[in-house]
Design an enzyme around this catalytic site. Structure first.
Site, PDB file in Angstrom:
ATOM      1  N   LYS A 202       0.841  -1.194   0.000  1.00  0.00           N
ATOM      2  CA  LYS A 202       0.000   0.000   0.000  1.00  0.00           C
ATOM      3  C   LYS A 202       0.878   1.248   0.000  1.00  0.00           C
ATOM      4  O   LYS A 202       2.004   1.211   0.485  1.00  0.00           O
ATOM      5  CB  LYS A 202      -0.856   0.033   1.273  1.00  0.00           C
ATOM      6  CG  LYS A 202      -1.976  -0.971   1.325  1.00  0.00           C
ATOM      7  CD  LYS A 202      -2.768  -0.837   2.622  1.00  0.00           C
ATOM      8  CE  LYS A 202      -3.892  -1.859   2.707  1.00  0.00           C
ATOM      9  NZ  LYS A 202      -4.941  -1.690   1.691  1.00  0.00           N
TER      10      LYS A 202
ATOM     11  N   ARG B  38     -10.101 -11.711   2.469  1.00  0.00           N
ATOM     12  CA  ARG B  38     -10.943 -12.800   1.946  1.00  0.00           C
ATOM     13  C   ARG B  38     -10.205 -14.136   2.018  1.00  0.00           C
ATOM     14  O   ARG B  38     -10.828 -15.184   2.130  1.00  0.00           O
ATOM     15  CB  ARG B  38     -11.407 -12.444   0.523  1.00  0.00           C
ATOM     16  CG  ARG B  38     -10.299 -12.346  -0.480  1.00  0.00           C
ATOM     17  CD  ARG B  38     -10.719 -11.576  -1.740  1.00  0.00           C
ATOM     18  NE  ARG B  38     -10.776 -10.128  -1.522  1.00  0.00           N
ATOM     19  CZ  ARG B  38     -11.128  -9.251  -2.455  1.00  0.00           C
ATOM     20  NH1 ARG B  38     -11.483  -9.653  -3.656  1.00  0.00           N
ATOM     21  NH2 ARG B  38     -11.152  -7.962  -2.177  1.00  0.00           N
TER      22      ARG B  38
HETATM   23  N1  BES Z   1      -8.062  -3.790   4.620  1.00  0.00           N
HETATM   24  C1  BES Z   1      -8.280  -3.433   3.273  1.00  0.00           C
HETATM   25  C2  BES Z   1      -9.619  -2.743   3.067  1.00  0.00           C
HETATM   26  C3  BES Z   1      -9.749  -1.370   3.668  1.00  0.00           C
HETATM   27  C4  BES Z   1      -9.437  -0.256   2.929  1.00  0.00           C
HETATM   28  C5  BES Z   1     -10.251  -1.211   4.932  1.00  0.00           C
HETATM   29  C6  BES Z   1      -9.589   1.003   3.476  1.00  0.00           C
HETATM   30  C7  BES Z   1     -10.416   0.043   5.470  1.00  0.00           C
HETATM   31  C8  BES Z   1     -10.078   1.149   4.758  1.00  0.00           C
HETATM   32  C9  BES Z   1      -8.247  -4.671   2.388  1.00  0.00           C
HETATM   33  O1  BES Z   1      -7.420  -5.691   2.813  1.00  0.00           O
HETATM   34  C10 BES Z   1      -7.752  -4.231   1.065  1.00  0.00           C
HETATM   35  O2  BES Z   1      -6.628  -3.852   0.979  1.00  0.00           O
HETATM   36  N2  BES Z   1      -8.616  -4.297   0.058  1.00  0.00           N
HETATM   37  C11 BES Z   1      -8.276  -3.888  -1.256  1.00  0.00           C
HETATM   38  C12 BES Z   1      -8.763  -4.945  -2.206  1.00  0.00           C
HETATM   39  C13 BES Z   1      -8.227  -4.818  -3.592  1.00  0.00           C
HETATM   40  C14 BES Z   1      -6.738  -5.088  -3.607  1.00  0.00           C
HETATM   41  C15 BES Z   1      -8.939  -5.802  -4.482  1.00  0.00           C
HETATM   42  C16 BES Z   1      -8.962  -2.557  -1.524  1.00  0.00           C
HETATM   43  O3  BES Z   1     -10.067  -2.342  -1.011  1.00  0.00           O
HETATM   44  O4  BES Z   1      -8.372  -1.728  -2.187  1.00  0.00           O
HETATM   45 MN    MN Z   2      -5.439  -5.471   2.136  1.00  0.00          MN
END
Ligand code: BES
Ligand code: MN
Ligand code: ZN
Length: 494
Positions: free
Chosen positions: A271, A345
């Protein structure tokens, strides 16, 4: 904060703020009905000068007249009498607390101007939730920034009955505080094994807690969950919490499963730096499930319930999982990893499969801070619920209304399912940007083995910066604990 229920006319201590909860349209008579003629004068003048009407959310903070036993009089608008409910009482008391918490006064006395409308035990819950604070790591906070209110007195004609009604709500407040603490802890302190230890500590409430480590999960074939933890120095854990309060302790349980990513860097699909610290909150689903089990045990709910927490840390490393890897889940299904940041997931896939395989529950509800896309869809107040079962979804939505934890049903269209078909494995872990929360839910659905199931994506509600509700200070909300507790109490006990 120490909470007591007192009878009208009982002595007012030094350094007291007196909050009067009044209804729209009857503010003055309300103040008088509290038999506080002394205050009525100053209240009348203030009302004549300003715009306070008693509308919901209004607060008018006044200096008490000379000779009055209290130091301040705080009028709190509770809106229309007919629309006043439990949550209204909580919010009114919480707003009063917000108005005086830094005042330097030490006692907050809350009175309903119309005592027949009051729900003193609900006011107490509102105060407990509003006064929540996570200050474990502050060593030199200036005293004027520290809350001064140490004690609350809630005026009730039948203080004994109010105290009795408060017992279950106090259990709820304890559980929400427990969940908020878990979410607030920094990720160097709360890694998977430490989370598991804190949950193990709940055995003192009568819960049974088992902790599985990596070797045991390996044995079970949990390649999906374990793949996420590969880049971390910290061992992944699976916590299994059981509450057997049902009249038949052998009856089929209901089950809750939580995403417990103690820190989510994204892994190799790293990230960006900006805001990454928020990803300590990526275990909010597991915290809510732990909070639910806490309150079920705390109030000795007549139900058999299982709570399963998938606890991992998602880190980049020379041995971390790569995009392109294929892992084998406990279900036997193979998963192609497209993006290591879609890790929640992967954790839930094995936790859900394990849950249905071992416990054969009536239904499973999972909670997860799963996707950023749910925030884009619903904003910061609503969580999304996805379900293969209308009755379960309706029960969750009804509980959401009663407890004012907003929830909105989202679809699970079969046509989108092909977005997660993989070229080389059974399924892939991302489905592209369109409908990102939906394809995440469709992924989970492949691991529930046809059981009644609901998935709550709480990425939007697990924390608030800033807060929009007086009972939820900025930061961890504990979202989900009260909603699930309500659903269990209304639909699955006995
Ligand atoms: N933990 C994140 C989701 C999240 C994002 C929670 C912002 C709270 C605030 C999750 O693990 C994630 O990174 N999801 C990605 C999925 C994508 C890579 C398909 C997302 O939401 O960008
Ligand atoms: Mn994530
Ligand atoms: Zn995550």
């Amino acid at each position: 904060m120490d909470i007591q229920f007192v009878t009208p006319g009982s002595e007012i201590a030094d350094k007291t703020a007196l909050a009067l909860i009044v209804f729209e349209g009857s503010v003055l008579s309300g103040a008088a009905a509290e038999a506080d003629q002394q205050a009525a004068g100053v209240v009348g003048r203030a009302l004549a000068q300003g715009r306070f009407t008693g509308a919901k959310g209004q607060v008018l903070d006044l200096t008490a007249p000379a000779g009055h036993a209290a130091d301040r009089i705080v009028l709190v608008g509770a809106g229309k009498r007919e629309a006043f409910d439990d949550v209204g009482a909580e919010h009114a008391a919480a707003s009063a607390y917000g108005a005086v918490k830094l005042s330097g006064l030490t006692v907050l006395r809350v009175a309903f101007a119309d005592p027949t409308a009051g729900k003193p035990e609900r006011a107490a819950l509102g105060l407990r939730l509003a006064a929540y604070r996570f200050d474990r790591y502050r060593t030199k906070e200036p005293v004027d920034k520290k809350p001064s209110i140490l004690k609350a007195e809630i005026v009730s004609a039948d203080a004994v009955a109010a105290q009795g009604a408060y017992v279950e709500l106090a259990a709820l407040a304890d559980a929400i505080s427990f969940a908020r603490d878990l979410v607030s802890e920094p990720p160097n302190v709360l890694y998977p094994a430490e989370f598991a230890r804190r949950v193990k500590g709940l055995e003192s409430l009568g819960l049974e807690v088992e902790i599985l480590g990596e070797a045991e999960m390996e044995e079970l074939g949990m390649g999906s969950l374990l793949g996420v933890g590969r880049g971390s120095r910290k061992d992944s854990q699976l916590a299994i919490m059981r509450w057997n309060g049902g009249t038949d302790p052998a009856a089929q349980p209901i089950a809750f499963v939580g995403k417990g990513v103690c820190f989510d860097t994204g892994g190799i699909s790293l990230k960006p730096a900006d805001g990454m610290e928020d990803m300590k909150w990526d275990m909010g689903g597991a915290a809510a499930v732990a909070g639910l089990m806490h309150v079920l045990a705390g109030r000795k709910a007549k139900v058999n319930a299982v709570g399963i927490l998938g606890l991992v840390e998602n880190m980049p490393d020379g041995d971390a999982q790569r995009p392109g890897d294929v892992v084998t889940s406990m279900s036997g299904q193979t998963i192609e990893i497209i993006n290591t940041d879609a890790e929640g997931r992967l954790v839930l896939a094995d936790a859900l499969w394990y849950c249905q395989d071992r416990f054969k529950p009536k239904f499973m509800v999972d909670l997860a801070t799963l996707t950023g896309a749910i925030i884009i869809s619903l904003g910061n107040d609503y969580a999304g619920v996805f379900s293969n079962n209308d009755e379960l979804a309706d029960n969750l939505l009804a509980a959401s209304k009663t407890e004012a934890e907003p929830l909105w049903r989202m679809p699970l269209p079969a046509a989108y399912d092909k977005q997660i078909d993989s070229m080389i494995a059974d399924v892939k872990n991302t489905g592209g940007r369109p409908g990102g929360s939906i394809t995440a839910a469709l992924f989970l659905q492949r691991f529930v083995n046809g059981l009644p199931w609901a998935h709550m994506d709480i990425a939007s509600t697990a924390w608030k910066k800033p807060s929009s509700v007086p009972t939820s200070p900025e930061g961890a909300t504990g979202y989900g604990v009260r909603l699930l507790n309500r659903m269990v109490a209304d639909k699955y006990e006995g």
